[in-house]
Motif scaffolding. Structure first.
Motif, mmCIF file in Angstrom:
data_model
loop_
_atom_site.group_PDB
_atom_site.id
_atom_site.type_symbol
_atom_site.label_atom_id
_atom_site.label_comp_id
_atom_site.label_asym_id
_atom_site.label_seq_id
_atom_site.Cartn_x
_atom_site.Cartn_y
_atom_site.Cartn_z
ATOM 1 N N VAL A 211 0.722 -1.046 -0.076
ATOM 2 C CA VAL A 211 -0.055 0.086 -0.059
ATOM 3 C C VAL A 211 0.921 1.192 0.010
ATOM 4 C CG1 VAL A 211 -1.513 1.336 1.350
ATOM 5 C CG2 VAL A 211 -2.070 -1.218 1.190
ATOM 6 N N ALA A 212 1.921 1.195 0.816
ATOM 7 C CA ALA A 212 2.852 2.349 0.937
ATOM 8 C C ALA A 212 3.476 2.509 -0.459
ATOM 9 C CB ALA A 212 3.900 2.251 2.100
ATOM 10 N N ASN A 213 3.969 1.788 -1.165
ATOM 11 C CA ASN A 213 4.462 1.971 -2.562
ATOM 12 C C ASN A 213 3.328 2.439 -3.408
ATOM 13 O OD1 ASN A 213 6.968 0.997 -1.837
ATOM 14 N ND2 ASN A 213 6.901 -0.976 -2.951
ATOM 15 N N ALA A 239 -1.719 -5.152 -2.784
ATOM 16 C CA ALA A 239 -1.901 -3.824 -2.126
ATOM 17 C C ALA A 239 -3.659 -3.976 -1.887
ATOM 18 C CB ALA A 239 -1.738 -2.638 -3.035
ATOM 19 N N SER A 240 -4.169 -3.401 -0.723
ATOM 20 C CA SER A 240 -5.358 -3.795 -0.387
ATOM 21 C C SER A 240 -6.341 -2.441 -0.833
ATOM 22 C CB SER A 240 -5.731 -4.147 1.271
ATOM 23 O OG SER A 240 -5.678 -3.141 2.041
ATOM 24 N N LEU A 241 -7.241 -2.751 -1.384
ATOM 25 C CA LEU A 241 -8.318 -1.662 -2.162
ATOM 26 C C LEU A 241 -8.803 -0.857 -1.080
ATOM 27 C CD1 LEU A 241 -10.900 -2.092 -4.780
ATOM 28 C CD2 LEU A 241 -11.620 -1.270 -2.664
ATOM 29 N N GLU A 242 -9.292 -1.474 -0.102
ATOM 30 C CA GLU A 242 -9.880 -0.506 1.037
ATOM 31 C C GLU A 242 -9.013 0.369 1.779
ATOM 32 O OE1 GLU A 242 -9.961 -3.762 0.951
ATOM 33 O OE2 GLU A 242 -8.575 -4.593 2.627
ATOM 34 N N GLU A 243 -7.686 0.059 1.850
ATOM 35 C CA GLU A 243 -6.706 1.020 2.606
ATOM 36 C C GLU A 243 -6.160 2.209 1.405
ATOM 37 O OE1 GLU A 243 -3.332 -1.222 4.266
ATOM 38 O OE2 GLU A 243 -4.843 -2.597 5.161
ATOM 39 N N ILE A 244 -6.313 1.817 0.248
ATOM 40 C CA ILE A 244 -5.971 2.780 -0.886
ATOM 41 C C ILE A 244 -6.983 3.687 -1.000
ATOM 42 C CG2 ILE A 244 -5.428 3.056 -3.254
ATOM 43 C CD1 ILE A 244 -3.841 0.480 -2.892
#
Ligand code: KIV
Ligand code: ZN
Length: 512
Positions: A211-213, A239-244
Motif C-alpha cells: 500500500v505504501a508503494n 495492495a489492499s483496495l480498502e486501504e488505498i
C-alpha cells in the motif's frame, strides 16, 4: 480540482492465485456484481487462457457487468491474447491486459530470451491486442528489479504500438516506497510518449509495503492503482483496495486526487470475499478488521465521547460498518426483509432464491431475536443461498454431548438424496466428533486444510461463521456455514464443502 484515480481490482485474478482462494463462475459473478456496486473502474476478472473454467467466468462477468470495464489477463502469446479478447468481447467496456517479464533474472532464467526478443514480442502482442480491443494495458513483469534504461526502451515501444495503460508491477514486493516512486517518476519523465498512456502500479506485499508503494507513486503521476479486496493475493498478498481508497479519500489534502468508489460498499465487499474464499480478515486489519474502529483505551473512549474527531479520522458508517443496528425481528414481514436487503445492496436472484433466503431468515429470527445488518449480510453471502439446488447431503439434525473428563460425542442425521442416514462418533471436541460422524457417512476422504470460526456480531448469541477448506485430488473447495451454535455452523460448513467437492462445480483456476 482533484484528479480521478482509477481503481483496478484484481481480486478475481491475482487474488485468486492465492492457494485455496480459487473461485467458481457463480462466486466470481457475485464478487463482480459487488465490485460494480462499489463503482470499481476496472474489474480484472481472470486469466482466460489458464483454463476453460476461467475463460467462461471472464465471459460471464463481461456479459453481466454494465458500469465497470471488464479486463482479461494474457501472456504475450497469440493464443492467450485471442482467448482474452474473446472472453471480454461481450463487455460494455472491455480491456486486454498483456504482460511479459523484463528483469534480467526473469528474462535470462525464466524466459531464456534476450531483451531485444522480449521487446519484439511485447510490441507484437500489444499490436495484436489493439487490433482486437480498443483498450489495452501492458505490464513489464518484475519491473521493480528491471533496468530503468531497458524499461524506457520497451515501454516507449509498446505505447507506440497502442498500449493505453502502462502498469508498473513490483511483482516480488522488493522495492521500497521512495525508490518505487522514483522509478515511476523517472520512467514518466524520460519516455517521450509517456503522456499518451495512463500510468498504473501493481504492488505485492512481501515486505509489507504494497500500500505504501502504491500511495507513494501517486505523487509521481500515477493515476491507476491495481489492488485487491482485503489485500488478497499470492504469498503476502497485493495492495489492499480498502486501504488505498480510504487513504486517498481521508487525505485528499495530501494526494489531490480521489476515486469514484462508493466506500459504504467496502465492508460488504470484504465480507463477501472473505466468505467465498474462506480467508478470514484479521481483527486489526485497517478499515475492514473487526477492531478497526473499536476504541478500548479509557482516554480514547473519553475523547471520542466528548468530540468524535479527537481519535477518529474516519467514520465506521462511511466504509459500510453498521452500528450493530437492530433492523428486523421475528415478526418482520417479507417486504421489510426485502427492503432492507435492497438498502444494504444485497442481491438475491429470483423468487425461489428469495423464498429460500426469507425462510432462513425466519429460522434465524426464531433462534436469535435481534437480527442485525451483519446477520443479513451473512445470510445472503453464505454459500447456502446458491448451492441449495445441488446439495447432495443435507443436515437434518445433530446431537453433540460434552462433559468434563468424558470424550465428546456427536450423532448426526443427514439426508442423502432424500434417504435418511445417521452416524455417531467421538473426538477431541464436539466439532471433531461431528466431522468424524459426518465423514463416516459421506466418505469424502478429503484432507481438511483449514477450519476457522468468526463471530458475525457481538454477544454470545451471535451467529458463528465457520469456514472449512477441503482438498482432494488437487481440487480445493471452501465450505461455509453460519448458525447461532458453532457446532451446527461447523457441520453445515463441512457438508457445504463436501457437496461442492462432489458436485460438478469447477474451480476455475488450475490448482496443482
Ligand atoms: O505481479 C505481477 O507482476 C502481475 C502481473 C501479471 C501484472 O500480477
Ligand atoms: Zn501480481
Amino acid at each position: 480540482m482533484t484528479d480521478h484515480l482509477i481503481i483496478f481490482d484484481t481480486t478475481m485474478r491475482d487474488g485468486e492465485q492465492s492457494p485455496g482462494a480459487s473461485m467458481t463462475r457463480e462466486e466470481k459473478l457475485r464478487i463482480a456484481k459487488q465490485l460494480e456496486r462499489m463503482r470499481v473502474d476496472v474489474i480484472e476478472a481472470g486469466f482466460p487462457a489458464a483454463s476453460n473454467g476461467d475463460f467462461e467466468s471472464v465471459k460471464a462477468v463481461a456479459e453481466a457487468i454494465q458500469d465497470s470495464t471488464v479486463c482479461g489477463l494474457a501472456r504475450t502469446s497469440e493464443k492467450d491474447i485471442r482467448r482474452a479478447a474473446e472472453a471480454v468481447k461481450p463487455a460494455n467496456s472491455a480491456r486486454i491486459h498483456t504482460f511479459i517479464a523484463t528483469s534480467p533474472i526473469h528474462m535470462e532464467r525464466k524466459l531464456r530470451m534476450s531483451g531485444d526478443q522480449v521487446l519484439e514480442q511485447a510490441v507484437k502482442a500489444v499490436t495484436l491486442a489493439r487490433s482486437l480491443c480498443e483498450d489495452v494495458e501492458f505490464s513489464p513483469e518484475d519491473a521493480g528489479r528491471s533496468e530503468p534504461d531497458y524499461l524506457c526502451r520497451i515501454l516507449e515501444a509498446v505505447i507506440k504500438a497502442g498500449a493505453r495503460t502502462i502498469n508498473i508491477p513490483d511483482t516480488v514486493g522488493y522495492t521500497m516506497p521512495d525508490q518505487f516512486a522514483e522509478l515511476v517518476r523517472n520512467l514518466m519523465t524520460r519516455i517521450p510518449n509517456a503522456d499518451k498512456a495512463v500510468w498504473s502500479v501493481h504492488c505485492h506485499n512481501d515486505l509489507g509495503v504494497a500500500v505504501a508503494n502504491s500511495l507513494a507513486s501517486i505523487a509521481s503521476g500515477v493515476r491507476q492503482i491495481e489492488c485487491t479486496i482485503n489485500g488478497l493475493g499470492e504469498r503476502a498478498g497485493n495492495a489492499s483496495l480498502e486501504e488505498i481508497v480510504m487513504a486517498v479519500r481521508t487525505r485528499q489534502d495530501f494526494f489531490q486526487c480521489d476515486t469514484r468508489i462508493d466506500a459504504t460498499q467496502i465492508v460488504p465487499a470484504s465480507k463477501l470475499v472473505s466468505a467465498i474464499t474462506g480467508f478470514p480478515v484479521q481483527p486489526n486489519k485497517a478499515i475492514v478488521g473487526a477492531n478497526a474502529f473499536a476504541h478500548e483505551a479509557g482516554i480514547h473512549q473519553d475523547g471520542v465521547l466528548k468530540h468524535r474527531e479527537t481519535y477518529e479520522i474516519m467514520k465506521a458508517e462511511d466504509v459500510g460498518w453498521s452500528k450493530n443496528k437492530l433492523v428486523l425481528g421475528k415478526h418482520s414481514g417479507r417486504n421489510a426483509f426485502k427492503q432492507r436487503l435492497i438498502e444494504l445492496g444485497l442481491e438475491v436472484s429470483g423468487e425461489e432464491g428469495m423464498n429460500a433466503t426469507f425462510a432462513r431468515f425466519k429460522e434465524l429470527a426464531d433462534k436469535k431475536h435481534e437480527i442485525f445488518d451483519e446477520d443479513l449480510i451473512m445470510l445472503v453471502s453464505s454459500d447456502e443461498a446458491i448451492s441449495v439446488n445441488d446439495e447432495r447431503f443435507k443436515l437434518l439434525s445433530l446431537k453433540a454431548c460434552f462433559e468434563t473428563g468424558e470424550a465428546p460425542k456427536a450423532t448426526v442425521f443427514l439426508s442423502e438424496g432424500g434417504e435418511e442416514k445417521s452416524a455417531d462418533a467421538s473426538g477431541g471436541g464436539q466439532v471433531d466428533a461431528t466431522f468424524k460422524a459426518i465423514e463416516s457417512i459421506v466418505t469424502s476422504g478429503a484432507d481438511l486444510q483449514l477450519y476457522s470460526v468468526n463471530a458475525v456480531t457481538s454477544g454470545t448469541d451471535s451467529q458463528g461463521e465457520v469456514s472449512v477448506r477441503l482438498a482432494k485430488n488437487g481440487k480445493i473447495v471452501n465450505g461455509h456455514g453460519a448458525d447461532t451454535d458453532i457446532v451446527v455452523a461447523s457441520a453445515k460448513a463441512y457438508l457445504n464443502a463436501v457437496n461442492k467437492l462432489q458436485s460438478g462445480l469447477e474451480k476455475v483456476n488450475p490448482q496443482v
